[in-house]
Design an enzyme around this catalytic site. Structure first.
Site, PDB file in Angstrom:
ATOM      1  N   GLU A  79       3.256   7.495  -1.631  1.00  0.00           N
ATOM      2  CA  GLU A  79       3.041   6.288  -0.821  1.00  0.00           C
ATOM      3  C   GLU A  79       4.315   5.464  -0.660  1.00  0.00           C
ATOM      4  OE1 GLU A  79      -1.025   7.050  -2.808  1.00  0.00           O
ATOM      5  OE2 GLU A  79       1.080   7.025  -3.465  1.00  0.00           O
TER       6      GLU A  79
ATOM      7  N   PHE B  24     -13.093   0.438 -10.327  1.00  0.00           N
ATOM      8  CA  PHE B  24     -12.202   1.601 -10.326  1.00  0.00           C
ATOM      9  C   PHE B  24     -11.223   1.516  -9.158  1.00  0.00           C
ATOM     10  CE2 PHE B  24     -11.381   6.018  -8.872  1.00  0.00           C
ATOM     11  CZ  PHE B  24     -10.631   6.439  -9.963  1.00  0.00           C
ATOM     12  N   GLN B  25      -9.944   1.649  -9.449  1.00  0.00           N
ATOM     13  CA  GLN B  25      -8.853   1.596  -8.464  1.00  0.00           C
ATOM     14  C   GLN B  25      -8.856   0.276  -7.689  1.00  0.00           C
ATOM     15  OE1 GLN B  25      -8.802   5.280  -6.129  1.00  0.00           O
ATOM     16  NE2 GLN B  25      -7.457   6.201  -7.654  1.00  0.00           N
TER      17      GLN B  25
ATOM     18  N   LYS C 209     -13.560  -1.237   1.572  1.00  0.00           N
ATOM     19  CA  LYS C 209     -14.128  -0.024   2.153  1.00  0.00           C
ATOM     20  C   LYS C 209     -15.365  -0.307   3.001  1.00  0.00           C
ATOM     21  CE  LYS C 209     -15.453   4.733   1.074  1.00  0.00           C
ATOM     22  NZ  LYS C 209     -15.553   5.779   0.022  1.00  0.00           N
TER      23      LYS C 209
ATOM     24  N   MET D 296      27.676   4.561  -9.553  1.00  0.00           N
ATOM     25  CA  MET D 296      28.011   3.143  -9.462  1.00  0.00           C
ATOM     26  C   MET D 296      27.895   2.466 -10.826  1.00  0.00           C
ATOM     27  SD  MET D 296      29.197   0.902  -7.405  1.00  0.00           S
ATOM     28  CE  MET D 296      28.797   1.165  -5.672  1.00  0.00           C
TER      29      MET D 296
END
Length: 583
Positions: free
Chosen positions: A51, A113-114, A163, A495
């Site tokens: 993602e 959940f999530q 949802k 760096m």
């Protein structure tokens, strides 16, 4: 028409002119992905490997085109994986709409959940965000999101959609893109447009229209400052590119015969080979840029924010100069450096009016002084080594031509690309400037190539950065995106090692990367060809083979093995004045 929330979202995206979205599916966005499947002939979805890189790809799409980029992720970890990409876009003023799913409204706030409060998480790194709890608000939220992302100083926004909202049914009425008048007329007819979101949007549009703008007196005062200057110096940043004002910048530079430096984000706003271009300014800026700005009596800052990487020690920055600051964002005025005068407004318009008010200047000893400074170049730029980064970058530039889009990750390779790549047009240099996001480069390159299939795209990356996004080679393979990937492999975090060499008595704590993978074998595992080079002739041979792959429509990887102690110079140490440089 009665549509589900998911269908309304897709129709609203298409209404805004969206043709491509980047994302990764999950349970909370299944209704959305079902609609994407049904309408894949109208809107294209690009499946990334992670993602975070969906956000970076949407960012690259936006930076290279000026259009709003769009990414989608599911709830919980999917949403939080977008955060780094959103913050990257926020720091560099990139217009982005991030869409996240969430648990059903009945489960919000219950540690489901999530479930993550992604609106709360992203509040500091977005221009605005919304949680859509009523499907009747969804279309208006999408419309406002695109307006907010693209207007004024652009930036990312986020829409969080539970949802059950994506499954709910609602009337949907099409609307002309960015048409506030149409929105106002519909407010009296359409019950959807009478929602609290729609009414609040109408109020904001009205307030935005009534906002005080600069006056002719402001422009005349700026012109007077410029006309009195004997040693004017122009410092231009990414705001010039965002405002599509590169032509006006060039006209100003040439009318004033003024030396001009570009910030990292401003690369491409003025042609690389323009005689008045002094190069990049800042921590790794050119000697001419860093010393000339300290000798100027007027600094004209255009679409630049005086970041710490440019100013370094603020109380020693351009102390003999008056500052004229032109920017669209009032929050940047006097934030880091005190200005004598400023104009807040659209830079293309401001510069157009200013050009009409200022007299043409003739070159004088100031130009001669700056020309002498341009001759000072660190010996490291031509250090005799088997394969120098400058050689690699210039060889690629010669073969890819002027239409190229250059993406980078973050580190030494990023600064070398900024120093040496001869860019002559805006929206051609895509890099994480403000946040310095290692691992962003592959996503930026993918998004740019998806948006600009006719233009060559090259990614310069380091072995440290590439480890963070190598999985996106699968995306390049699957979508037939012929990107040239050039890995500057010095087997270290270059760096950080450079700082350890200069300031930490060569204590190389956790910066040596003598470990797998073999990048050539890894490229093969992803279906791509890889070529390794340890010298100049080997590199030219590898480059030709890689370009043959590109011509056949396939991405390719070239690993350029460079010295682990190669340094980016000049360098301004932290806390020093900008002209106090290590050469």
């Amino acid at each position: 028409m009665q549509y589900t929330g998911a269908r309304i979202l897709i129709e609203s995206l298409i209404e805004q002119g969206v043709d491509t979205v980047f994302g990764y599916p999950g349970g909370s966005v299944l209704f959305i992905y079902d609609e994407l499947y049904k309408h894949k002939d109208r809107i294209r979805h690009v499946l990334t490997s992670h993602e975070q890189h969906a956000a970076h790809a949407a960012d690259g799409y936006a930076r290279s085109t000026g259009r709003v980029g769009v990414c989608i992720a599911t709830s919980g970890p999917g949403a939080t994986n977008l955060v780094t990409g959103i913050a990257t876009a926020y720091m560099d003023s990139v217009p982005l709409v991030a869409i996240t799913g969430n648990v059903p409204t009945s489960l919000l706030g219950k540690d489901s959940f999530q479930e993550v409060d992604i609106a709360g998480v992203t509040m500091p790194i977005t221009k605005h965000n919304w949680i859509v709890k009523d499907v009747k608000d969804l279309a208006e939220v999408v419309r406002e999101a695109f307006l907010v992302a693209a207007s004024g100083r652009p930036g990312p926004v986020l829409i969080d959609i539970p949802k059950d909202v994506t499954a709910a049914l609602c009337e949907w009425t099409p609307r002309s893109q960015h048409d506030p008048a149409a929105a106002a007329s519909l407010n009296n007819q359409n019950p959807v447009a009478q929602s609290p979101v729609a009414l609040a949007r109408a109020a904001r549009l009205s307030a935005r229209g009534n906002r005080k703008t600069y006056t002719e007196a402001d422009v005349l005062a700026a012109a007077e400052l410029i006309s009195k200057a004997k040693r004017p110096f122009i410092y231009a940043g990414g705001g010039v590119i965002i405002a599509d004002a590169a032509a006006e910048l060039k006209a100003l530079v040439e009318k004033l015969k003024a030396p001009a430096a570009l910030s990292l984000m401003g690369k491409g706003a003025l042609p690389f080979d323009h005689p008045l271009n002094t190069g990049m300014i800042g921590m790794h800026g050119s000697v001419a840029s860093n010393k000339a700005i300290q000798k100027a009596d007027l600094v004209i800052a255009i679409g630049a924010r005086f970041s710490d990487r440019v100013v370094s020690k603020a109380d020693k920055f351009a102390v003999d100069a008056k500052i004229l600051h032109l920017d669209i964002d009032p929050a940047e005025i006097n934030k880091n450096v005190k200005s004598e005068h400023w104009i807040i407004g659209d830079l293309k318009k401001v510069l157009g009016e200013l050009l009409q008010k200022i007299p043409e200047r003739t070159e004088n000893e100031w130009n001669g002084d700056v020309a002498e400074l341009k001759k000072i170049v660190p010996e490291a730029h031509s250090r005799p080594v088997p394969l120098h980064p400058k050689f690699v970058i210039e060889a690629v530039a010669q073969r890819l031509g002027p239409e190229v889009i250059v993406a980078t990750d973050v580190g030494q390779h990023q600064m070398w690309a900024a120093q040496f790549y001869p860019l002559n047009r805006p929206r051609s240099f895509l890099t994480s400037g403000g946040l310095g996001t290692m691992g962003s480069g592959m996503g930026l390159a993918l998004g740019a190539k998806m948006a600009n299939p006719e233009r060559p795209v090259v990614l310069f990356t380091g072995d440290g950065s590439f480890r963070m996004n190598a999985g996106e080679m699968a995306t390049a393979f699957m979508y037939h995106l012929p990107i040239l990937v050039v890995i500057m492999n010095n087997r270290v975090l270059g760096m950080v090692r450079q700082w350890q060499t200069l300031f930490y008595d060569e204590r190389y704590a956790e910066t040596t990367l003598l470990r797998p993978p073999d990048f050539i074998k890894l490229a093969g595992a992803y279906g791509l060809n890889g070529y390794r080079a340890e010298g100049e002739s080997q590199f030219m041979d590898a480059l030709e083979k890689a370009l043959a792959d590109i011509a056949s429509g396939k991405a390719a990887v070239v690993e350029a093995v460079i010295d682990m102690d190669e340094q980016v110079l000049p360098m301004v140490p932290g806390g020093k004045a900008i002209d106090d440089m290590i050469l």
